[in-house]
Design a protein around this motif. Structure first.
Motif, PDB file in Angstrom:
ATOM      1  N   ILE A 104       0.850  -1.212   0.000  1.00 21.07           N
ATOM      2  CA  ILE A 104       0.000   0.000   0.000  1.00 21.07           C
ATOM      3  C   ILE A 104       0.876   1.248   0.000  1.00 21.07           C
ATOM      4  CG2 ILE A 104      -1.674   1.345   1.309  1.00 21.07           C
ATOM      5  CD1 ILE A 104      -2.789  -1.286   2.412  1.00 21.07           C
ATOM      6  N   ILE A 105       1.880   1.271   0.881  1.00 18.80           N
ATOM      7  CA  ILE A 105       2.759   2.448   0.959  1.00 18.80           C
ATOM      8  C   ILE A 105       3.529   2.616  -0.339  1.00 18.80           C
ATOM      9  CG2 ILE A 105       4.796   3.407   2.125  1.00 18.80           C
ATOM     10  CD1 ILE A 105       3.715   2.134   4.708  1.00 18.80           C
ATOM     11  N   GLY A 106       4.061   1.523  -0.862  1.00 18.89           N
ATOM     12  CA  GLY A 106       4.767   1.583  -2.149  1.00 18.89           C
ATOM     13  C   GLY A 106       3.861   2.086  -3.255  1.00 18.89           C
ATOM     14  N   ALA A 107       2.608   1.619  -3.261  1.00 18.51           N
ATOM     15  CA  ALA A 107       1.649   2.049  -4.292  1.00 18.51           C
ATOM     16  C   ALA A 107       1.352   3.540  -4.177  1.00 18.51           C
ATOM     17  CB  ALA A 107       0.359   1.238  -4.158  1.00 18.51           C
ATOM     18  N   LEU A 108       1.208   4.043  -2.944  1.00 19.35           N
ATOM     19  CA  LEU A 108       0.893   5.469  -2.758  1.00 19.35           C
ATOM     20  C   LEU A 108       2.084   6.365  -3.102  1.00 19.35           C
ATOM     21  CD1 LEU A 108      -1.297   5.201   0.458  1.00 19.35           C
ATOM     22  CD2 LEU A 108      -2.049   5.970  -1.801  1.00 19.35           C
ATOM     23  N   ILE A 109       3.296   5.831  -2.991  1.00 18.42           N
ATOM     24  CA  ILE A 109       4.476   6.566  -3.469  1.00 18.42           C
ATOM     25  C   ILE A 109       4.451   6.622  -4.996  1.00 18.42           C
ATOM     26  CG2 ILE A 109       7.002   6.491  -3.670  1.00 18.42           C
ATOM     27  CD1 ILE A 109       7.064   5.379  -0.799  1.00 18.42           C
ATOM     28  N   LEU A 110       4.118   5.483  -5.626  1.00 17.07           N
ATOM     29  CA  LEU A 110       4.006   5.451  -7.092  1.00 17.07           C
ATOM     30  C   LEU A 110       2.903   6.388  -7.578  1.00 17.07           C
ATOM     31  CD1 LEU A 110       4.403   1.621  -7.788  1.00 17.07           C
ATOM     32  CD2 LEU A 110       6.036   3.428  -8.320  1.00 17.07           C
ATOM     33  N   LYS A 111       1.826   6.457  -6.824  1.00 10.21           N
ATOM     34  CA  LYS A 111       0.711   7.363  -7.169  1.00 10.21           C
ATOM     35  C   LYS A 111       1.212   8.800  -7.324  1.00 10.21           C
ATOM     36  CE  LYS A 111      -3.595   9.132  -5.095  1.00 10.21           C
ATOM     37  NZ  LYS A 111      -3.239  10.552  -5.039  1.00 10.21           N
ATOM     38  N   GLU A 112       2.054   9.240  -6.362  1.00  8.05           N
ATOM     39  CA  GLU A 112       2.586  10.596  -6.425  1.00  8.05           C
ATOM     40  C   GLU A 112       3.647  10.733  -7.512  1.00  8.05           C
ATOM     41  OE1 GLU A 112       1.337  13.073  -4.935  1.00  8.05           O
ATOM     42  OE2 GLU A 112       0.006  12.018  -3.572  1.00  8.05           O
ATOM     43  N   MET A 113       4.441   9.700  -7.709  1.00  2.00           N
ATOM     44  CA  MET A 113       5.482   9.742  -8.740  1.00  2.00           C
ATOM     45  C   MET A 113       4.891   9.948 -10.130  1.00  2.00           C
ATOM     46  SD  MET A 113       8.173   6.760  -7.623  1.00  2.00           S
ATOM     47  CE  MET A 113       8.842   6.648  -9.280  1.00  2.00           C
ATOM     48  N   PHE A 114       3.765   9.276 -10.390  1.00  2.00           N
ATOM     49  CA  PHE A 114       3.164   9.329 -11.720  1.00  2.00           C
ATOM     50  C   PHE A 114       1.932  10.228 -11.776  1.00  2.00           C
ATOM     51  CE2 PHE A 114       5.513   5.280 -11.680  1.00  2.00           C
ATOM     52  CZ  PHE A 114       6.293   5.462 -12.811  1.00  2.00           C
ATOM     53  N   ASN A 115       1.681  10.978 -10.679  1.00  2.00           N
ATOM     54  CA  ASN A 115       0.570  11.937 -10.643  1.00  2.00           C
ATOM     55  C   ASN A 115      -0.766  11.272 -11.007  1.00  2.00           C
ATOM     56  OD1 ASN A 115      -0.674  14.425 -10.299  1.00  2.00           O
ATOM     57  ND2 ASN A 115      -0.236  15.095 -12.389  1.00  2.00           N
ATOM     58  N   LEU A 116      -1.104  10.213 -10.278  1.00  2.00           N
ATOM     59  CA  LEU A 116      -2.323   9.447 -10.540  1.00  2.00           C
ATOM     60  C   LEU A 116      -3.375   9.718  -9.469  1.00  2.00           C
ATOM     61  CD1 LEU A 116      -0.609   5.989 -11.230  1.00  2.00           C
ATOM     62  CD2 LEU A 116      -1.310   7.669 -12.957  1.00  2.00           C
ATOM     63  N   THR A 117      -4.631   9.510  -9.816  1.00  2.00           N
ATOM     64  CA  THR A 117      -5.687   9.479  -8.807  1.00  2.00           C
ATOM     65  C   THR A 117      -5.725   8.081  -8.206  1.00  2.00           C
ATOM     66  OG1 THR A 117      -7.375   8.747 -10.382  1.00  2.00           O
ATOM     67  CG2 THR A 117      -7.057  11.139 -10.144  1.00  2.00           C
ATOM     68  N   ASP A 118      -6.490   7.877  -7.150  1.00  2.00           N
ATOM     69  CA  ASP A 118      -6.606   6.542  -6.548  1.00  2.00           C
ATOM     70  C   ASP A 118      -7.139   5.532  -7.567  1.00  2.00           C
ATOM     71  OD1 ASP A 118      -5.672   7.579  -4.216  1.00  2.00           O
ATOM     72  OD2 ASP A 118      -7.455   7.146  -3.018  1.00  2.00           O
ATOM     73  N   ASP A 119      -8.119   5.930  -8.359  1.00  2.30           N
ATOM     74  CA  ASP A 119      -8.703   5.023  -9.361  1.00  2.30           C
ATOM     75  C   ASP A 119      -7.695   4.695 -10.452  1.00  2.30           C
ATOM     76  OD1 ASP A 119     -11.097   4.908  -8.028  1.00  2.30           O
ATOM     77  OD2 ASP A 119     -12.070   6.457  -9.234  1.00  2.30           O
ATOM     78  N   VAL A 127       1.271  20.527  -4.820  1.00  2.00           N
ATOM     79  CA  VAL A 127       1.112  20.586  -3.363  1.00  2.00           C
ATOM     80  C   VAL A 127       0.073  21.623  -2.938  1.00  2.00           C
ATOM     81  CG1 VAL A 127       2.926  22.279  -2.882  1.00  2.00           C
ATOM     82  CG2 VAL A 127       2.483  20.473  -1.241  1.00  2.00           C
ATOM     83  N   ASP A 128      -0.151  22.634  -3.780  1.00  2.00           N
ATOM     84  CA  ASP A 128      -1.119  23.685  -3.426  1.00  2.00           C
ATOM     85  C   ASP A 128      -2.564  23.302  -3.716  1.00  2.00           C
ATOM     86  OD1 ASP A 128       0.652  25.638  -2.397  1.00  2.00           O
ATOM     87  OD2 ASP A 128       1.287  26.147  -4.427  1.00  2.00           O
ATOM     88  N   THR A 129      -2.760  22.160  -4.344  1.00  2.00           N
ATOM     89  CA  THR A 129      -4.135  21.739  -4.683  1.00  2.00           C
ATOM     90  C   THR A 129      -4.431  20.330  -4.160  1.00  2.00           C
ATOM     91  OG1 THR A 129      -3.343  21.042  -6.875  1.00  2.00           O
ATOM     92  CG2 THR A 129      -4.337  23.229  -6.719  1.00  2.00           C
ATOM     93  N   MET A 130      -3.892  20.001  -3.006  1.00  2.00           N
ATOM     94  CA  MET A 130      -4.182  18.684  -2.417  1.00  2.00           C
ATOM     95  C   MET A 130      -5.685  18.590  -2.120  1.00  2.00           C
ATOM     96  SD  MET A 130      -0.915  17.886   0.076  1.00  2.00           S
ATOM     97  CE  MET A 130      -0.853  19.447   0.939  1.00  2.00           C
ATOM     98  N   PRO A 131      -6.311  17.464  -2.472  1.00  2.00           N
ATOM     99  CA  PRO A 131      -7.779  17.360  -2.345  1.00  2.00           C
ATOM    100  C   PRO A 131      -8.256  17.050  -0.932  1.00  2.00           C
ATOM    101  CG  PRO A 131      -6.916  15.333  -3.263  1.00  2.00           C
ATOM    102  CD  PRO A 131      -5.735  16.255  -3.066  1.00  2.00           C
ATOM    103  N   VAL A 132      -7.532  17.544   0.067  1.00  2.00           N
ATOM    104  CA  VAL A 132      -7.923  17.334   1.469  1.00  2.00           C
ATOM    105  C   VAL A 132      -7.723  18.638   2.226  1.00  2.00           C
ATOM    106  CG1 VAL A 132      -7.492  14.854   1.639  1.00  2.00           C
ATOM    107  CG2 VAL A 132      -5.594  16.452   1.956  1.00  2.00           C
ATOM    108  N   ARG A 133      -8.374  18.735   3.390  1.00  2.00           N
ATOM    109  CA  ARG A 133      -8.243  19.931   4.220  1.00  2.00           C
ATOM    110  C   ARG A 133      -7.910  19.542   5.645  1.00  2.00           C
ATOM    111  NH1 ARG A 133     -13.567  22.892   1.628  1.00  2.00           N
ATOM    112  NH2 ARG A 133     -12.654  23.129  -0.444  1.00  2.00           N
TER     113      ARG A 133
END
Length: 551
Positions: free
Chosen positions: A68-83, A489-495
């Motif tokens: 899971i952690i590795g996948a979430l790092i890849l998510k940021e590396m390739f600028n992907l959404t969760d889906d 970083v300025d448009t993270m979809p969380v608050r």
């Protein structure tokens, strides 16, 4: 859900990678996936996260935490959404190879796996105050530093202002929103008597009418109307609704945006008196206001510490807080976190991190803190040559070696007043620089130990050695730009502080991962060239090897 380790994953005969054709295998092994699987994935300590799960062995096992952690790092590396991340894992064998999931019959992820894991991290932080992900990202960074044998003796530091994804609101909008939210919350309970004459807040069009359609009316009048409604609500409701977050926000905004006159009337407070940590938007209660470099910022601030040498650089430490947290405070916290060093290390930062207190704290911990500038009013370098006796509280001599005939010490302020013979100072070539002031019969200088320390540090900064360190620091200034342009970083979809810090941590992890992949590729090329050279040397003799080396 029970924690189950994924350390001893067994490769089966029907492993997806083993059954690929040779051409596809070659492409996978020549891609980023191989180094990710062999360097980055093994660095993840999944046992750190076992506390997020049940210790009941009868419960359903969790999805592999390291995957899971590795996948979430890849998510940021390739600028992907969760889906998009899930689709990539299911359809792209490189992702499966990188995450060591090629032996699974079906991939151990669902459309909720990643959001649920982030929620577990968030709830655990609220419960314990411990940021597991932060700990893990820094631990992984230290593994990478050792793997590539990066010298840990030089570090550089910089900060980045991170905007909250919430809408920027005027104080009128903030007050209106808090009152409207409270009225709606009371309406849901059916206690209509508390919101008598405030039913207009339930109308969806009322917001626009109040804020935008009445612009011809003075804003103070509209503010006062909303404040009156807010005060009435708080008085009517008492403590009965205290547990509601809407009520707590209403109380907070009244405290921050209003004041009580001598006559007992609640009125808007002057704009200049509003605290920077006041509520910026009810949807993001943690965001704060700060003005930096002439720009207004609403949100948070990240602090980044990078370990660097000729082999490369890795972000080995970072922090994230409300944007009212100063760079100087980050510097102090970083020094305290590093603690006493066996061998001296150097931290290079810009002027915003500097203070005599931080420099002294760093020195106590065997850390050489170098800043590119000093904040505040700068002394003249010549003032470093004043000599004090801090035991007897006397000025021993001035920069030219003259001894004052009288010294007076002010204990509360730490100020020394040294009186000199007027004839000595009147024609002294250093008088304009040392700060001496002439009187009728004498001359005097006002100086403190802190001023001498600042002047000494300023003198050091002008040396050639310090100019080299300043050039090294310039490299860290690229990280804020990368975080903005590439990792959004300025448009993270969380608050909120905690949720946005979780996303920020994965972005830091992704920057490090990309650097690791780059260094690994460069290392492979270097090794290949060495082997090629050795082979040519053996086959063709010394002259052939020399020609190849020149080429």
């Amino acid at each position: 859900m029970a924690f189950k380790s994924n350390e001893y994953q067994q490769i089966t005969m029907d492993d997806r990678f083993l059954n690929l054709d040779d051409r596809t295998k070659k492409f996978v092994l020549n891609s980023w996936a191989k180094d990710f699987a062999e360097i980055i994935f093994p660095a993840i300590n999944e046992k750190r996260f076992s506390v997020l799960y049940s210790d009941n062995p009868a419960s359903r096992p969790n999805s592999p935490v390291n995957a899971i952690i590795g996948a979430l790092i890849l998510k940021e590396m390739f600028n992907l959404t969760d889906d998009e991340l899930l689709a990539s894992i299911l359809c792209d064998v490189r992702f499966q190879y990188a995450l060591h999931t090629t032996s699974f019959k079906s991939q151990p992820f669902s459309d909720r796996t990643f959001s649920r894991f982030r929620e577990r991290l968030y709830l655990y932080y609220l419960e314990t105050g411990r940021d597991l992900l932060h700990e893990e990202m820094e631990a992984m960074a230290n593994v990478f530093v050792k793997y590539f044998d990066i010298n840990p003796s030089v570090k550089r530091m910089d900060s980045i202002m991170v905007s909250s994804s919430c809408k920027k609101m005027s104080r009128l909008e903030i007050l209106y929103t808090c009152v409207a939210n409270m009225v709606k919350a009371v309406h849901k309970t059916g206690e209509y008597q508390h919101i008598k004459n405030m039913e207009h807040y339930l109308d969806e069009e009322d917001r626009n009418k109040t804020i935008y359609h009445r612009k011809n009316e003075e804003i103070t009048k509209r503010l006062q109307e909303i404040i009156d409604d807010a005060s009435t609500l708080v008085e009517e409701l008492g403590e009965a609704y205290f547990e509601l977050p809407e009520y707590q926000l209403l109380q907070r905004v009244l405290k921050e945006q209003t004041e009580t006159t001598k006559e007992g009337k609640i009125v808007p407070v002057e704009k200049g008196k509003i605290s920077p940590d006041s509520l910026q938007n009810p949807s993001d209660q943690d965001a704060t206001y700060r003005k930096k470099a002439g720009k207004d910022h609403k949100g948070y601030v990240g602090n980044i510490v990078e370990t660097v040498d000729k082999k490369g650089s890795i972000i080995t430490s970072y922090d994230y807080d409300v944007n009212t947290h100063s760079d100087s405070s980050f510097c102090k916290e970083t020094i305290e976190k590093l603690g006493k060093q066996e061998k001296e290390i150097t931290i290079i930062a810009d002027g915003a991190y500097s203070s005599i207190e931080n420099i002294e704290l760093a020195a106590k911990n065997n850390i050489n803190l170098i800043t590119t500038a000093l904040i505040g009013k700068l002394p003249d370098e010549i003032q470093s040559e004043f000599e004090l006796n801090e035991v007897t509280h006397e000025v021993v001599k001035c920069p030219r070696g003259e001894k004052p005939y009288k010294t007076r010490y002010y204990e509360k302020s730490g100020l020394y007043r040294a009186s000199f013979n007027k004839k000595v100072c009147e024609h002294c070539p250093l008088r304009e620089k040392c700060g001496a002031k002439l009187q009728k019969k004498s001359a005097y200088v006002l100086i403190t130990a802190k001023t001498i320390e600042r002047a000494s540090y300023l003198k050091k900064m002008s040396t050639e050695e310090y100019s080299v360190f300043q050039k090294i620091r310039n490299g860290v200034e690229g990280i804020p730009s990368i975080l903005r342009r590439k990792y959004h970083v300025d448009t993270m979809p969380v608050r909120g502080l905690v949720r946005s810090k979780i996303w920020f941590s994965f972005k830091i992890g992704a920057i490090n991962a990309k650097r690791v992949l780059k260094m690994a590729a460069e290392m492979a090329v270097t090794l290949y060239n060495k082997i090629k050279f050795k082979f040519a040397f053996t086959k063709s003799g010394k002259n052939q090897a020399e020609l190849l080396l020149v080429a």
